[in-house]
Design a protein around this motif. Structure first.
Motif, mmCIF file in Angstrom:
data_model
loop_
_atom_site.group_PDB
_atom_site.id
_atom_site.type_symbol
_atom_site.label_atom_id
_atom_site.label_comp_id
_atom_site.label_asym_id
_atom_site.label_seq_id
_atom_site.Cartn_x
_atom_site.Cartn_y
_atom_site.Cartn_z
ATOM 1 N N SER A 67 -23.302 -12.988 -6.320
ATOM 2 C CA SER A 67 -24.402 -12.164 -5.802
ATOM 3 C C SER A 67 -24.047 -11.437 -4.511
ATOM 4 C CB SER A 67 -25.638 -13.046 -5.555
ATOM 5 O OG SER A 67 -25.363 -14.028 -4.567
ATOM 6 N N ARG A 68 -23.004 -11.892 -3.829
ATOM 7 C CA ARG A 68 -22.648 -11.285 -2.541
ATOM 8 C C ARG A 68 -21.133 -11.348 -2.357
ATOM 9 N NH1 ARG A 68 -25.331 -14.528 0.624
ATOM 10 N NH2 ARG A 68 -23.659 -15.499 1.849
ATOM 11 N N VAL A 69 -20.555 -10.243 -1.927
ATOM 12 C CA VAL A 69 -19.105 -10.165 -1.755
ATOM 13 C C VAL A 69 -18.791 -9.547 -0.402
ATOM 14 C CG1 VAL A 69 -16.929 -9.242 -2.647
ATOM 15 C CG2 VAL A 69 -18.749 -9.895 -4.238
ATOM 16 N N GLY A 70 -17.927 -10.213 0.338
ATOM 17 C CA GLY A 70 -17.395 -9.638 1.565
ATOM 18 C C GLY A 70 -16.012 -9.088 1.307
ATOM 19 N N VAL A 71 -15.762 -7.874 1.812
ATOM 20 C CA VAL A 71 -14.479 -7.217 1.564
ATOM 21 C C VAL A 71 -13.846 -6.845 2.898
ATOM 22 C CG1 VAL A 71 -13.283 -5.314 0.431
ATOM 23 C CG2 VAL A 71 -15.367 -6.263 -0.591
ATOM 24 N N ASP A 72 -12.621 -7.290 3.106
ATOM 25 C CA ASP A 72 -11.860 -6.870 4.275
ATOM 26 C C ASP A 72 -10.970 -5.717 3.838
ATOM 27 O OD1 ASP A 72 -10.870 -7.428 7.111
ATOM 28 O OD2 ASP A 72 -9.005 -7.520 5.965
ATOM 29 N N ILE A 73 -11.307 -4.504 4.265
ATOM 30 C CA ILE A 73 -10.576 -3.322 3.822
ATOM 31 C C ILE A 73 -9.425 -3.036 4.776
ATOM 32 C CG2 ILE A 73 -12.564 -2.328 2.662
ATOM 33 C CD1 ILE A 73 -13.025 -0.534 5.025
ATOM 34 N N ALA A 74 -8.385 -2.424 4.246
ATOM 35 C CA ALA A 74 -7.207 -2.066 5.032
ATOM 36 C C ALA A 74 -6.582 -0.836 4.394
ATOM 37 C CB ALA A 74 -6.226 -3.232 5.079
ATOM 38 N N LYS A 75 -5.380 -0.515 4.803
ATOM 39 C CA LYS A 75 -4.713 0.662 4.264
ATOM 40 C C LYS A 75 -4.216 0.422 2.847
ATOM 41 C CE LYS A 75 -0.908 3.863 5.224
ATOM 42 N NZ LYS A 75 0.192 4.208 6.166
ATOM 43 N N SER A 76 -3.642 -0.750 2.601
ATOM 44 C CA SER A 76 -3.025 -1.005 1.299
ATOM 45 C C SER A 76 -3.524 -2.266 0.612
ATOM 46 C CB SER A 76 -1.496 -1.099 1.452
ATOM 47 O OG SER A 76 -0.975 0.064 2.023
ATOM 48 N N VAL A 77 -3.903 -3.293 1.383
ATOM 49 C CA VAL A 77 -4.262 -4.592 0.807
ATOM 50 C C VAL A 77 -5.721 -4.905 1.147
ATOM 51 C CG1 VAL A 77 -3.747 -7.045 0.761
ATOM 52 C CG2 VAL A 77 -1.891 -5.390 1.020
#
Length: 345
Positions: A4-14
């Protein structure tokens, strides 16, 4: 898998993801490349779930991509995520912290910008950087000619006028080699002037086609640049619950250091968008300068305030009020009413 809930750590490639169910039990941890993480979300997370990210570089782009796929996206300022980072910091822990932070009932989120809003913001950022470069170039010219005993006049307009005279005056002590260098610096200055003029004209043209910006230009102390920046920051005004919240996001409200039931308000916080705050303060300064002799409610209000408080306090108070009025005009989709300007927005 009922995520129901997702945390995403965004970066340039990964990209790291951390998903939980409605009982906050961990259901998914993963690490994906840039071109595969959206597919991983689509395959594992049901449409309508909440996806959270820090409001950093590229976050608004990915937020629009996720919204187009039917997800509810929440962007969180990085300083609100940091308290939820456990132990040592790494990308996996950051994703978990984002997931935890976005589940807090009183968490504040950042509104997702449209492409149009980002276009406006980009134009203003480019213009501001060009102005900084022009100032640096003018200061460099002043410093260099000072080594030859020439005192440059104050003001960039006077400096522009003085440059041809220095180059043509054969008796001012400048060598031929330095005249060649100075001519190149003068050309650099003219090029920056032309670039600033081009970007400014583009912003002014955009204002004429933006109904919100055109309404904002009816406010006292708001010209095309400020109206464009306000329109880009506010959008439809729904991201802020009230005018004070918008003013606070610009750092125009007092910092608070209260304890033991004793309220203590300090100077303005100076947080948030420093560029837009600067435009509003400069506009307010112009309004106060021309308030004498005017009998409208806003002029009376700021004039009386400047008699009781320091002039800079009155200027910032007027900038705060302008920000609140701008929010009210945008949020309620109404025209500016001068009769209400002296009242709180």
């Amino acid at each position: 898998m009922n995520i129901s809930r997702v945390g995403v750590d965004i970066a340039k490639s990964v990209f790291h993801v951390h998903g939980v169910d409605r009982h906050d039990q961990v259901q998914w941890r993963g690490k994906y490349s840039r071109d595969k993480w959206l597919d991983a979300i689509a395959n594992r997370v049901p449409v309508g779930a909440e996806i959270g990210m820090e409001a950093c570089a590229s976050a608004h782009h990915w937020a629009r991509e996720l919204q187009a796929r039917g997800y509810h996206v929440k962007l969180i300022a990085a300083q609100f995520v940091k308290p939820y980072v456990k132990s040592n910091k790494n990308d996996r822990v950051d994703a978990e912290a984002i997931c935890e932070a976005m589940g807090r009932p009183n968490m504040r989120f950042v509104a997702v910008k449209t492409v149009g809003q980002q276009d406006v913001q980009a134009a203003h950022r480019i213009r501001e950087e060009l102005v900084h470069q022009r100032t640096a170039k003018a200061n460099q010219i002043r410093g260099l000619v000072g080594e030859y005993g020439i005192v440059a006049p104050v003001g960039i307009g006077k400096l522009r006028a003085a440059l041809p005279r220095w180059l043509e005056d054969a008796e001012n002590g400048l060598t031929d080699a330095f005249r060649v260098l100075l001519a190149g610096l003068a050309e650099d200055l003219r090029h920056l002037d032309d670039r600033i003029e081009t970007v400014t004209a583009s912003i002014e043209h955009q204002v004429q086609t933006d109904p919100v910006a055109k309404r904002l230009m009816t406010l006292r102390g708001v010209g095309p640049l400020t109206a464009s920046a306000l329109s880009g920051a506010l959008g439809d005004g729904q991201a802020f619950r009230r005018g004070r919240d918008f003013a606070a996001s610009l750092g125009l409200t007092p910092r608070q250091h209260s304890t033991g039931g004793r309220d203590r308000l300090l100077g303005i916080s100076k947080r948030g968008d420093s560029y837009l705050r600067k435009l509003l303060v400069h506009g307010a300064r112009a309004v106060l300068r021309h308030a004498e002799g005017k009998d409208d409610g806003l002029s009376d209000w700021v004039r009386r305030l400047s008699e009781r408080k320091h002039v800079n306090v009155a200027i910032v108070a007027l900038a705060n009020k302008t920000a609140r009025i701008a929010w009210a005009i945008t949020h309620r989709d109404v025209a500016y009413d001068p009769a209400l300007a002296s009242q709180a927005a």
